[in-house]
Design an enzyme around this catalytic site. Structure first.
Site, PDB file in Angstrom:
ATOM      1  N   GLY A 319       0.803  -1.211   0.000  1.00  9.09           N
ATOM      2  CA  GLY A 319       0.000   0.000   0.000  1.00  9.09           C
ATOM      3  C   GLY A 319       0.837   1.263   0.000  1.00  9.09           C
ATOM      4  O   GLY A 319       1.935   1.269   0.563  1.00  9.09           O
ATOM      5  N   PRO A 320       0.367   2.320  -0.645  1.00  8.86           N
ATOM      6  CA  PRO A 320      -0.912   2.456  -1.359  1.00  8.86           C
ATOM      7  C   PRO A 320      -0.899   1.976  -2.804  1.00  8.86           C
ATOM      8  O   PRO A 320      -1.910   2.070  -3.485  1.00  8.86           O
ATOM      9  CB  PRO A 320      -1.167   3.963  -1.298  1.00  8.86           C
ATOM     10  N   GLY A 321       0.252   1.496  -3.304  1.00  8.02           N
ATOM     11  CA  GLY A 321       0.216   0.829  -4.604  1.00  8.02           C
ATOM     12  C   GLY A 321       1.072   1.412  -5.706  1.00  8.02           C
ATOM     13  O   GLY A 321       1.096   0.867  -6.808  1.00  8.02           O
ATOM     14  N   GLY A 322       1.793   2.501  -5.451  1.00  9.68           N
ATOM     15  CA  GLY A 322       2.608   3.095  -6.506  1.00  9.68           C
ATOM     16  C   GLY A 322       3.686   2.165  -7.009  1.00  9.68           C
ATOM     17  O   GLY A 322       3.828   1.941  -8.223  1.00  9.68           O
ATOM     18  N   LYS A 323       4.474   1.598  -6.082  1.00 10.67           N
ATOM     19  CA  LYS A 323       5.527   0.666  -6.489  1.00 10.67           C
ATOM     20  C   LYS A 323       4.928  -0.616  -7.055  1.00 10.67           C
ATOM     21  O   LYS A 323       5.464  -1.207  -8.007  1.00 10.67           O
ATOM     22  CB  LYS A 323       6.444   0.364  -5.310  1.00 10.67           C
ATOM     23  N   GLU A 342      -0.726  -6.435   1.599  1.00 10.28           N
ATOM     24  CA  GLU A 342      -0.879  -5.214   2.400  1.00 10.28           C
ATOM     25  C   GLU A 342      -1.672  -5.556   3.659  1.00 10.28           C
ATOM     26  O   GLU A 342      -2.664  -6.278   3.605  1.00 10.28           O
ATOM     27  CB  GLU A 342      -1.587  -4.131   1.593  1.00 10.28           C
ATOM     28  N   ASP A 370      -0.635  -9.923   7.210  1.00  6.57           N
ATOM     29  CA  ASP A 370       0.488  -9.415   7.995  1.00  6.57           C
ATOM     30  C   ASP A 370       1.789  -9.858   7.329  1.00  6.57           C
ATOM     31  O   ASP A 370       2.088 -11.051   7.269  1.00  6.57           O
ATOM     32  CB  ASP A 370       0.401  -9.959   9.423  1.00  6.57           C
ATOM     33  N   CYS A 441      11.701   5.180   2.978  1.00  5.81           N
ATOM     34  CA  CYS A 441      11.670   6.600   2.641  1.00  5.81           C
ATOM     35  C   CYS A 441      12.186   7.382   3.838  1.00  5.81           C
ATOM     36  O   CYS A 441      11.555   8.310   4.320  1.00  5.81           O
ATOM     37  CB  CYS A 441      10.261   7.049   2.260  1.00  5.81           C
TER      38      CYS A 441
END
Length: 511
Positions: A319-323, A342, A370, A441
């Site tokens: 999540g949230p799904g960009g990669k 996720e 998990d 990040c």
């Protein structure tokens, strides 16, 4: 006449003619009418305009309910039909004020001549908005003051508006450079505490300043870069798009948007302006909004060599799904299948939405679970595992302006424990010869190098041999203009060097 010059006209006359305490008359309050003054109607300040009102409401939501500005402001602008230049103005006003809140609080503490904890929070937010217009935006001083006074009168009352007027006039008497010197000297009166000075002037908590300095040195860079890094954190980030391979080409996306190549990743383009949600390729899921650093670590993960087959990939914290969307597009080109895992159901739905345009054959499953349990449940089941670990987000302070004021050193203990558990699971889930990418990040050493070191040692104690793969030639392959740091096998990106979020990448291979 500029937009704000026009709005600033007539913004001062009413304040000086109110009663001695600057309060509204009781009769007007009771009957719900606007407060009366002895000023001529043309001299009375107007209420705050919609763009400033939206920025103010965003600050109040962030302060009052721990909301995130990037989730609050866009719906407010749509609801109030604020678009174009006004929407851009509101966005810079809200996000810039939040990023630079520490700097402005130091300025306001001097200009108000009283401790900030003696100023009501709503009034303080109005003052912060006014300070950003005066010191951080190209707004004429008289317009910044009068418009902010109008906002104060509308939202917090006439008496507070007079106080706002007086404080902002004192702020406007000095330039940003002059204020920076004053607040720096106040934070570091003896001249021997550069961390305190930078914390005040560059608007970062002192613990973050120290952590960033340690991260620079620990990543092979000079501590002298610290001021540039903090300044880059305070700059509005570029809107970067990803052209998902096989779904839309960079050339096609550039034609739709007028965007230009970002400079490092072949998939990344920078928009010159406009709403990315209006781009057809973004609406259809062929492209997306994604920081170039996020794209680079994903591309490098897929480019890393594996021994043997390369058919089944796992995004452990998707999540949230960009990669995941970029991985899915690349998997379709390589004949591989992606499993996206996720832990949060609502984020799982975001992953499904992000993957909507990826060929179905390339997506084996999008599931809720998990990530710490996957290694035990599916040992050695994957050829590649990407772990984009939950972290403090210190590498994305440009994009999440309120994060620097919410995070504390105590968060590191909780998050680093979770990161170790997830990385252990990722190592267990990859087969011998396969590759794990550990991504955060955050450049904080406690979340990057120390987590990897502990995970490799823990795997060895459990009888699993793991080696660190040199990620620098792989990054050089996907970003030819990227320059490695001598002696490093991991990759640490920086906003002041690469124009990206401060993404970290370590590649591991199970032997």
């Amino acid at each position: 006449m500029s937009r704000d010059e026009a709005r600033g006209r007539g913004g001062r006359g009413g304040d000086a003619r109110r009663d001695a305490r600057g309060r509204q008359r009781g009769e007007a309050r009771v009957e719900g009418r606007a407060a009366r003054t002895t000023a001529a109607p043309a001299q009375r300040a107007r209420a705050g305009d919609p763009a400033r009102g939206a920025a103010y409401d965003t600050l109040r939501a962030v302060a009052g309910s721990d909301a995130y500005a990037n989730l609050v402001l866009p719906p407010l602008l749509r609801e109030r039909r604020v678009g174009g230049r006004d929407a851009a103005f509101a966005t810079e006003l809200a996000y810039g004020t939040l990023r630079l809140q520490g700097r402005y609080d130091a300025v306001l503490a001097q200009a108000a001549s009283r401790p900030l904890d003696q100023i009501d929070p709503p009034v303080l937010d109005v003052l912060r908005l006014g300070a950003h217009q005066l010191l951080g935006m190209r707004v004429a001083a008289h317009a910044a003051v009068s418009e902010t006074v109008g906002l104060a009168r509308e939202r917090v009352g006439a008496g507070a508006a007079q106080f706002v007027n007086a404080v902002l006039r004192r702020v406007s008497e000095r330039s940003l450079d002059e204020w920076s010197t004053r607040i720096g000297d106040a934070a570091d009166p003896r001249g021997d505490d550069p961390v305190a000075r930078l914390a005040a002037v560059e608007s970062h908590p002192a613990w973050v300043v120290r952590a960033m300095r340690e991260s620079l040195v620990g990543s092979g860079r000079s501590a002298d870069e610290l001021a540039s890094l903090l300044a880059a954190d305070n700059a509005a980030p570029r809107v970067t798009l990803v052209a998902r391979p096989g779904l839309v080409s960079p050339e096609e996306l550039a034609e739709q948007t007028g965007a230009r190549p970002a400079g490092l990743a072949s998939t990344a383009l920078v928009m010159a302006g406009g709403d990315p949600g209006d781009v057809p390729a973004v609406r259809d899921g062929l492209a997306g909004v994604q920081d170039e650093g996020s794209q680079l670590v994903t591309l490098a993960f897929v480019a890393a060599p594996v021994e043997g087959k390369d058919e089944r990939w796992l995004d452990l914290c998707a999540g949230p799904g960009g990669k995941a969307a970029l991985l899915g597009a690349l998997a379709a080109q390589r004949g591989a299948r992606l499993v996206a895992n996720e832990v949060q159901p609502h984020r799982t739905r975001l992953v499904e939405q992000a993957l909507r345009a990826v060929p179905p054959a390339a997506v084996e499953a999008v599931r809720t679970g998990d990530g710490r349990q996957v290694g035990e449940q599916e040992p050695g089941a994957y050829d590649r595992v990407l772990l984009d670990a939950p972290c403090t987000g210190l590498g994305a302070l440009r994009r999440r302006p309120e994060s620097r004021w919410r995070r504390t050193p105590a968060d590191l203990a909780t998050l680093s424990g979770l990161q170790r558990e997830l990385l252990a699971s990722a190592i267990a889930a990859v087969r011998p010869g396969g590759v794990v990418a550990y991504v955060t990040c955050s450049p904080h050493l406690a979340e990057t190098q120390l987590v990897v070191l502990d995970a490799v040692r823990a795997a060895a104690r459990a009888g699993t041999s793991v080696e660190v793969v040199d990620a620098t030639p792989v990054m050089g392959q996907v970003a030819p203009s990227w320059e490695p740091v001598a002696g490093r096998t991991d990759v640490q990106l920086w906003p002041h060097v690469h124009g990206t979020d401060a993404m970290h990448l370590t590649l591991l291979r199970r032997v």
